[in-house]
Structures are given as structure tokens and as C-alpha cells.
Write an enzyme that holds these catalytic residues in place. Structure first.
Site, PDB file in Angstrom:
ATOM      1  N   LYS A 214       0.794  -0.920  -0.183  1.00 29.84           N
ATOM      2  CA  LYS A 214       0.010   0.640   0.154  1.00 29.84           C
ATOM      3  C   LYS A 214       0.807   1.297  -0.145  1.00 29.84           C
ATOM      4  O   LYS A 214       2.318   1.865   0.590  1.00 29.84           O
ATOM      5  CB  LYS A 214      -1.107   0.071   1.419  1.00 29.84           C
ATOM      6  N   ARG A 249      -2.884  -9.848   5.204  1.00 32.24           N
ATOM      7  CA  ARG A 249      -3.592 -10.068   4.362  1.00 32.24           C
ATOM      8  C   ARG A 249      -2.081  -9.568   2.839  1.00 32.24           C
ATOM      9  O   ARG A 249      -1.778  -8.360   3.206  1.00 32.24           O
ATOM     10  CB  ARG A 249      -4.197  -9.676   3.822  1.00 32.24           C
TER      11      ARG A 249
HETATM   12  N1  HH2 Z   1      -7.041  -4.126   1.479  1.00 36.29           N
HETATM   13  C1  HH2 Z   1      -7.564  -4.052   0.032  1.00 36.29           C
HETATM   14  C2  HH2 Z   1      -8.346  -5.378  -0.883  1.00 36.29           C
HETATM   15  N2  HH2 Z   1      -9.443  -6.003   0.697  1.00 36.29           N
HETATM   16  N3  HH2 Z   1      -9.715  -6.247   2.807  1.00 36.29           N
HETATM   17  C3  HH2 Z   1      -9.716  -6.220   4.233  1.00 36.29           C
HETATM   18  N4  HH2 Z   1      -9.595  -7.558   4.413  1.00 36.29           N
HETATM   19  N5  HH2 Z   1      -8.114  -5.318   4.025  1.00 36.29           N
HETATM   20  C4  HH2 Z   1      -7.489  -5.049   3.343  1.00 36.29           C
HETATM   21  O1  HH2 Z   1      -6.949  -4.310   3.985  1.00 36.29           O
HETATM   22  C5  HH2 Z   1      -8.500  -5.152   2.367  1.00 36.29           C
HETATM   23  C6  HH2 Z   1      -8.643  -6.084   1.248  1.00 36.29           C
HETATM   24  C7  HH2 Z   1      -7.423  -3.589  -1.230  1.00 36.29           C
HETATM   25  O2  HH2 Z   1      -6.001  -4.444  -1.949  1.00 36.29           O
HETATM   26  P1  HH2 Z   1      -5.750  -5.041  -2.915  1.00 36.29           P
HETATM   27  O3  HH2 Z   1      -6.873  -6.016  -2.748  1.00 36.29           O
HETATM   28  O4  HH2 Z   1      -4.299  -5.409  -3.207  1.00 36.29           O
HETATM   29  O5  HH2 Z   1      -6.194  -4.463  -4.221  1.00 36.29           O
HETATM   30  P2  HH2 Z   1      -7.681  -3.968  -4.557  1.00 36.29           P
HETATM   31  O6  HH2 Z   1      -8.285  -3.215  -4.208  1.00 36.29           O
HETATM   32  O7  HH2 Z   1      -7.198  -2.068  -5.973  1.00 36.29           O
HETATM   33  O8  HH2 Z   1      -8.362  -5.063  -5.527  1.00 36.29           O
END
Ligand code: HH2
Length: 270
Positions: A214, A249
Site C-alpha cells: 500500500k 493479507r
Molecule cells: N485491502 C484491499 C482489498 N481488500 N480486505 C481486507 N480485509 N483488508 C484490506 O486491507 C484490504 C482488503 C486492497 O488491496 P488489493 O486487494 O491488493 O487491491 P484492489 O482493491 O485494487 O483489488
């Protein structure tokens, strides 16, 4: 493996599998079924406890996608992986997507809106599935415009405990709490929440932390490209583990399993 009946030993890894064209770090990489399954099995073999499968990006500025699109992306992956020896979490804001995913074999719902839609809680209760309740100020499209809190730690904790009580009241069997790093938060808000993790992990519910790749890592260590941020991610997630998090995660799942095993060995009593 039966839903939530798993043995926890220290901090476990939730591997990220975004089946989207536009996620901020792995967008487009797992967009074909073969690529998604290969990645999922690699993470399973590396020792993750759970895979978090998402079909809608929630990165700052992301536009929502219709439920049908989300389902077309994730259902084939969930169906192919169910019974494959790894727990499956579905990362969605939509109760109808959660319900279909649970029917297809998912074990947990990861709701980045923290169960704000009461229907989401009812879906989980009906399926006997746990939920991860994440805190987000606002919604993905605009959440980074002007995040503002009087006391970020108190406000996030009050929201999460309130939502956990609401989930239990309708019969959700178990909850995980997540402070929502980067979701409607400045660097100072994120750091305050990370430093205060021991307060959140002190309670009865498991805590999940998701700082993988992030932007706060760029602010802290000058790393503009998301895919270069795994060292900073590990530093944050090892801190989360030492602070009592049940799950982290992560995109770089194998590196996390390795680092957490080493940290755990160091922490074992002599
Ligand atoms: N962060 C993202 C998505 N889902 N769920 C939880 N529980 N906690 C988090 O910090 C979290 C999450 C964002 O990251 P990412 O899935 O890598 O990206 P995107 O939302 O662009 O798919």
C-alpha cells in the site's frame, strides 16, 4: 477442513488473488482462469491458510462493477479451488456475490465496508460463515479525498466492535476485525492504527491486517512502484504479527510464510 474449524498457530497468511483487470498491484495478472489457479496453488503450496479472492478492485478511485461481472470473474476460480486444501475468502461488498460464493465453496466473507449492509450479515448467518469486518471511511471512489477523524484509533475501534455485535446478534458465527489500512486514512491515521494494534488484538476477536504494497510504504520509504513494496510490507506485517494479529493479507505469500515462521521460532519460549 471445515469452515472455521482450523487450528490457529501464531499469525497465518491470507494470500491475495485479485481476478480483476485493474487492482492496484496484481490487476490483470490473474485474469485468466489458468493464471488464477496457478497462482492460487502456488500460494497454497507455500503454506497460506487462506486465499482471498476478489472480482472488484477497491483501490482509491476505483469504480464499482456490477454483481454479474464480479461473479463471472470469481465463481470459476472458487469452484475449481473448493476442496483443494485451502480456505477460501471472498472479497466483496455485495451480499448477492457473497451468497453465490459461499454456495460455490467459499468459507469466509471479507467485507471491506464492515458489514454496513445488514443483508451481508444475514447472508453470513444463513450460511454459517464467518465475516471479516473492515473499517473504511467513505467509499473507494472518494475515500482518499479528505480523510478526517477526531481520534482515529477510538473511532475505528468503536465502529468495529459495534459491527461485530451486530453480526453476532443476527447469528454470524465468528468475526475478524480489520482496521482497514489505506481505506479513508492519511499516513498519520495508518501509523496510529498500526501502533495501536495491541489494543485491538487484546479483545476476543481475531484481527486481520492488510498493508500489502500500500501507498503508505511509498510515503515512508520512497517506493513509487507497488510491486517493489514487499520489503516494507513485511516490516509492517511482522509488526502486526508481534502485535497479535491472527492473519495478514499479502501479495507475496511465500515470503510472508517464511518470515512468519522465522519470527515465530524466535518468539518461542526457551
Ligand atoms: N485491502 C484491499 C482489498 N481488500 N480486505 C481486507 N480485509 N483488508 C484490506 O486491507 C484490504 C482488503 C486492497 O488491496 P488489493 O486487494 O491488493 O487491491 P484492489 O482493491 O485494487 O483489488
Amino acid at each position: 477442513m471445515d469452515g472455521w474449524q482450523v487450528e490457529w498457530s501464531g499469525t497465518a497468511v491470507m494470500g491475495i488473488l485479485n481476478v480483476t483487470p485493474d487492482s492496484f498491484s496484481d490487476g490483470g495478472r490473474h485474469f485468466s482462469l489458468d493464471a488464477a489457479l496457478a497462482s492460487a496453488r502456488q500460494m497454497r503450496d507455500a503454506g497460506v491458510l487462506m486465499l482471498d479472492i476478489g472480482g472488484e478492485s477497491t483501490r482509491p478511485g476505483a469504480e464499482p462493477v456490477p454483481a454479474n461481472t464480479e461473479l463471472d470473474r470469481i465463481l470459476p476460480v472458487i469452484q475449481a479451488l473448493s476442496g483443494d486444501g485451502v480456505l477460501i475468502s471472498v472479497d466483496t461488498l455485495k451480499p448477492e456475490v457473497a451468497q453465490a460464493a459461499l454456495r460455490a465453496g467459499a468459507h469466509l466473507v471479507n467485507d471491506v465496508s464492515g458489514g454496513r449492509d445488514p443483508e451481508m450479515l444475514r447472508v453470513c448467518a444463513g450460511a454459517g460463515a464467518p465475516i471479516c469486518l473492515m473499517h473504511m471511511q467513505g467509499e473507494p471512489r472518494t475515500m482518499q479525498h479528505h480523510p478526517s477523524y477526531d481520534d482515529v484509533v477510538a473511532e475505528v475501534s468503536t465502529f468495529l466492535h459495534g459491527q461485530a455485535a451486530a453480526a453476532r446478534a443476527v447469528g454470524v458465527p465468528d468475526v475478524l476485525l480489520d482496521p482497514g489500512i489505506g481505506f479513508g486514512k492519511t499516513l498519520e491515521h495508518n501509523l496510529a492504527l498500526l501502533r495501536a494494534l495491541p489494543q485491538l488484538t487484546d479483545g476476543p476477536d481475531g484481527v486481520l491486517v492488510g498493508a500489502s504494497r500500500k501507498r503508505l510504504i511509498d510515503y515512508l520509504a520512497d517506493v513509487p512502484l507497488a510491486e517493489d513494496r514487499d520489503p516494507g510490507t513485511l516490516a509492517l506485517h511482522l509488526h502486526a504479527a508481534r502485535s497479535g494479529a491472527a492473519l495478514v493479507r499479502a501479495h507475496a505469500a511465500a515470503a510472508h510464510v517464511q518470515a512468519l515462521r522465522v519470527q515465530r521460532a524466535l518468539d518461542l519460549p526457551q
